[in-house]
Every structure is written in C-alpha cells, then in structure tokens.
Design an enzyme around this catalytic site. Structure first.
Site, PDB file in Angstrom:
ATOM      1  N   SER A  73       0.793  -0.989  -0.124  1.00 48.22           N
ATOM      2  CA  SER A  73      -0.221  -0.185  -0.075  1.00 48.22           C
ATOM      3  C   SER A  73       0.695   1.342  -0.024  1.00 48.22           C
ATOM      4  O   SER A  73       1.306   1.388   0.851  1.00 48.22           O
ATOM      5  CB  SER A  73      -0.828   0.068   1.208  1.00 48.22           C
ATOM      6  OG  SER A  73      -1.271   1.094   1.423  1.00 48.22           O
ATOM      7  N   ASP A 103      11.393  -5.999   5.154  1.00 49.69           N
ATOM      8  CA  ASP A 103      12.004  -4.797   5.986  1.00 49.69           C
ATOM      9  C   ASP A 103      10.925  -3.597   5.527  1.00 49.69           C
ATOM     10  O   ASP A 103      10.750  -2.693   6.498  1.00 49.69           O
ATOM     11  CB  ASP A 103      13.111  -4.263   4.827  1.00 49.69           C
ATOM     12  CG  ASP A 103      14.480  -4.853   5.451  1.00 49.69           C
ATOM     13  OD1 ASP A 103      14.285  -5.023   6.635  1.00 49.69           O
ATOM     14  OD2 ASP A 103      15.348  -4.919   4.712  1.00 49.69           O
ATOM     15  N   ASP A 128      14.257 -14.125   1.348  1.00 53.25           N
ATOM     16  CA  ASP A 128      15.551 -13.462   0.985  1.00 53.25           C
ATOM     17  C   ASP A 128      16.689 -13.500   2.211  1.00 53.25           C
ATOM     18  O   ASP A 128      17.664 -13.643   2.175  1.00 53.25           O
ATOM     19  CB  ASP A 128      15.653 -12.053   0.388  1.00 53.25           C
ATOM     20  CG  ASP A 128      14.918 -11.804  -0.720  1.00 53.25           C
ATOM     21  OD1 ASP A 128      14.576 -12.971  -1.293  1.00 53.25           O
ATOM     22  OD2 ASP A 128      14.867 -10.813  -1.291  1.00 53.25           O
ATOM     23  N   MET A 170      15.726 -16.279  -6.140  1.00 50.51           N
ATOM     24  CA  MET A 170      15.587 -14.771  -5.547  1.00 50.51           C
ATOM     25  C   MET A 170      16.808 -14.383  -4.759  1.00 50.51           C
ATOM     26  O   MET A 170      17.217 -15.111  -4.147  1.00 50.51           O
ATOM     27  CB  MET A 170      14.087 -14.772  -4.778  1.00 50.51           C
ATOM     28  CG  MET A 170      13.066 -14.975  -5.830  1.00 50.51           C
ATOM     29  SD  MET A 170      11.419 -14.730  -4.910  1.00 50.51           S
ATOM     30  CE  MET A 170      10.469 -14.672  -6.306  1.00 50.51           C
ATOM     31  N   GLY A 186      25.363 -28.470  -4.578  1.00 48.22           N
ATOM     32  CA  GLY A 186      26.656 -29.208  -5.169  1.00 48.22           C
ATOM     33  C   GLY A 186      26.926 -28.404  -6.442  1.00 48.22           C
ATOM     34  O   GLY A 186      27.339 -28.912  -7.409  1.00 48.22           O
ATOM     35  N   HIS A 250       8.514 -17.358  -8.718  1.00 40.64           N
ATOM     36  CA  HIS A 250       7.599 -17.132  -7.723  1.00 40.64           C
ATOM     37  C   HIS A 250       7.313 -18.659  -7.040  1.00 40.64           C
ATOM     38  O   HIS A 250       6.754 -18.817  -5.804  1.00 40.64           O
ATOM     39  CB  HIS A 250       6.138 -16.626  -8.002  1.00 40.64           C
ATOM     40  CG  HIS A 250       6.284 -15.232  -8.000  1.00 40.64           C
ATOM     41  ND1 HIS A 250       6.721 -14.380  -8.855  1.00 40.64           N
ATOM     42  CD2 HIS A 250       6.160 -14.241  -7.037  1.00 40.64           C
ATOM     43  CE1 HIS A 250       6.863 -13.181  -8.320  1.00 40.64           C
ATOM     44  NE2 HIS A 250       6.373 -13.015  -7.310  1.00 40.64           N
TER      45      HIS A 250
END
Ligand code: ADP
Length: 320
Positions: A73, A103, A128, A170, A186, A250
């Site tokens: 928002s 954050d 993340d 991501m 690996g 996603h």
C-alpha cells in the site's frame, strides 16, 4: 492489554499462516481477544479487521501463503493513510499489533510505534533472509528446500546432455538463498550481489572441469547479481557452452512450510504475544543463537546483515 491484532504484509512467504496461528492461539490462551487484519496496511486503512477464534486457524500450520492475505500500500506511506490506520486500531480497541513481513512492513511498524505510540512487535517474514536481528527469517528454509529440489532435478537432465545450466533464484540485495542453495545442491559456481564476479574466471573453471570429465555444470545466480539470461549469453559466447537458463521465480515463495519454518513461526508468534503482554514495543522478535531475542526496530532497519564469509569460502572450496 485485552485486544491485539495480527497482519501479514509485503511479500508473502511460507510459514506466515503458522505465525498467525501461533499469535491467535497464544493470545487466546493468555486471555486476549485477537483480531486478524486482512491485506496488511491496506486492510488496516480500510478497516478490514475481524475477530479470530481458535477454530479459524485450525488446519493452517501446514499451508503456504497467508490466509489473511498480504498487500502493498502506497497510501500507508502518507501521513493521511497512517492516520486512517491508527484511527481504525483505536476504533476497534486494539492495544497491540503484530506485523509479519519484510523490511518495508517492519518500517511501517516502526512508524506506528515511533510516530503514534502504537504497541507493536514485528516478526521477520522474507524468503531472502535479508533482515537484521534474526539468524533466519520465516520462509527461508522452505524456499531453500524448494530451490534444492528444483536444482537436483535440473542436475539430472543437465548430466544427460552435457549442458551448463544457469539457475536464477530470488535475492534482490542478498545472496543468501543463492549461496546456501549452491552449497546444498553442489553447484559449480554461485553469483551473488555481495561479491564482484569475473565471468571469464568462472567459465575457465568450468572448462577445466569439463576437460577433467565432468558431464554438466550448474551455476546459481541471485537475481540481484544480474539476469541469468544475460550471464547465460556470455557463457555461450565466451565459453561456447551449450547453455540453458531456468528462472525459478515465484515457485520459491510457495509450498507447504518446512518443519523448521513451522516451528520458527510458532516460536516467534508466541514470543511476539508474550512480548506485548510484558510491555515490549517497537521491537522485532528473531532467532538468536538458539533462543528468541528482541531487537529494536530502529536497529533492525538501519543495520545490514553481513554475508557469512565462512559459507562463501566453503562454497568456493567445495566447488573446485
Ligand atoms: P516487504 O515488507 O516484503 O519488504 P514492501 O517493501 O512492499 O514489502 O512493504 C510492504 C508495505 O509496508 C508497503 O506496501 C507499505 O504499505 C509499507 N511500507 C513500506 N515502506 C514504508 C515506509 N517507508 N513508510 C511507511 N510504510 C511503509
């Protein structure tokens, strides 16, 4: 304190439902009424706030996403929007708020605390793992498991055709997912935003491995370090490799939360409610060494997580 509310905001992550469930049931067990705010700050401004009962969070711990829904928002960034949000908290008699998000969402929580005196505890929700004040955020473990499953599958097809795969994961400013998934799967190389990379030296390293008889190579690229398509083109042009690109996108945010994320979210949700009851505010609950700790939001939002140099070294040594 009689009434508290919980919301999920910003980018969603697996384990948000488990955190909401924990907040609701811990609140009820401690004699509180717990309200759910739909669609984060947007829903708060629009007064989409409902009382949650224990049964409303039944069968929820194993579900990905967030049943309260999340949103972004712009309006909440304005003073007007914030006044509307605070007005609705007051109109509903809500004395404490738990905000689960990244954050940006925690910045909103900090404003509610510092500018309006709202009692608020934040929980770190971000795949993340870029949030200061917790060793790991809700959703990270599930995302890593998802990435590793995908890389394992790609590895099999890559081996069958002697191909070089670049897999983009991501991580806008933080290479944690790329680094940890490279170690766990690996991979031959990892490209992350925190470390300057030299494409020729990665290509040469992979060429040596091919000469030694290796049948395929996998390179993990954090989205913040560059596009896997662009890096892949350079691999093809400079290295002459048969290159394929996969952008996991996603799907990394979805799926049922892992046991680790379910228990982390449950512990953090419980700590948030108990923290509010004890009078804590303007803090984020996170995972320290083994224990839950509270860090002021002012610190969470101004300090940066360091890249784990030991893990970087391990990734380099084991991919030789
Ligand atoms: P995340 O929480 O995943 O980092 P965003 O950065 O999109 O996601 O932030 C989620 C929401 O938090 C925004 O849509 C906005 O409503 C609120 N928010 C973010 N930054 C601020 C800010 N500086 N001031 C007030 N609210 C903010």
């Amino acid at each position: 304190m009689n009434r508290i509310a919980v919301m999920t905001s910003g980018g969603d992550c697996p384990g948000m439902n488990a955190a909401i469930r924990s907040v609701v049931r811990t609140g009820i067990a401690n004699g509180l009424e717990v309200f759910g705010i739909e669609q984060g700050y947007k829903g708060l401004m629009e007064n989409r706030i409902k009382l949650l009962e224990s049964k409303d969070v039944a069968n929820m711990i194993q579900r990905g996403g967030t049943f309260l829904k999340s949103a972004r928002s712009l309006e909440f960034k304005t003073d007007e929007g914030q006044q509307m949000a605070v007005g609705n908290l007051e109109a509903n008699g809500i004395e404490g708020l738990v905000v689960i998000g990244g954050d940006g969402s925690l910045t909103g929580a900090r404003i509610l605390h510092e500018k309006f005196g709202i009692k608020v505890v934040g929980l770190p929700g971000s795949i993340d793992n870029d949030i200061y004040g917790t060793s790991i955020s809700i959703g990270v473990d599930t995302a890593l498991n998802t990435i590793c499953r995908a890389v394992d599958m790609i590895n099999e097809t890559a081996s069958s055709h002697d191909r070089t795969f670049l897999i983009e994961v991501m991580g806008r400013n933080c290479g944690y997912l790329a680094l940890m998934s490279a170690i766990a799967s690996g991979a031959e190389a990892v490209i992350i935003p925190e470390v300057k990379y030299n494409i020729e030296s990665i290509i040469n390293k992979i060429k040596v491995r091919y000469v030694e008889g290796k049948s395929r190579s996998v390179v993990i690229v954090a989205e913040g370090a560059g596009s896997a398509y662009d890096i892949g083109k350079a691999f093809q042009l400079i290295g002459g490799f048969d290159t394929r690109i996969t952008v996991l996108g996603h799907l990394q945010r979805g799926g049922a939360p892992s046991v680790f994320d379910r228990t982390l979210a449950t512990r953090l949700g419980s700590a948030a409610v108990k923290g509010l009851i004890e009078g804590r505010t303007g803090v984020m609950a996170g995972l320290g060494n083994r224990e839950i700790s509270f860090t002021p939001l002012s610190e969470v939002l101004t300090k940066k997580r360091d890249l784990d140099e030991t893990m970087l070294k391990i990734a380099e040594e084991l991919s030789l």
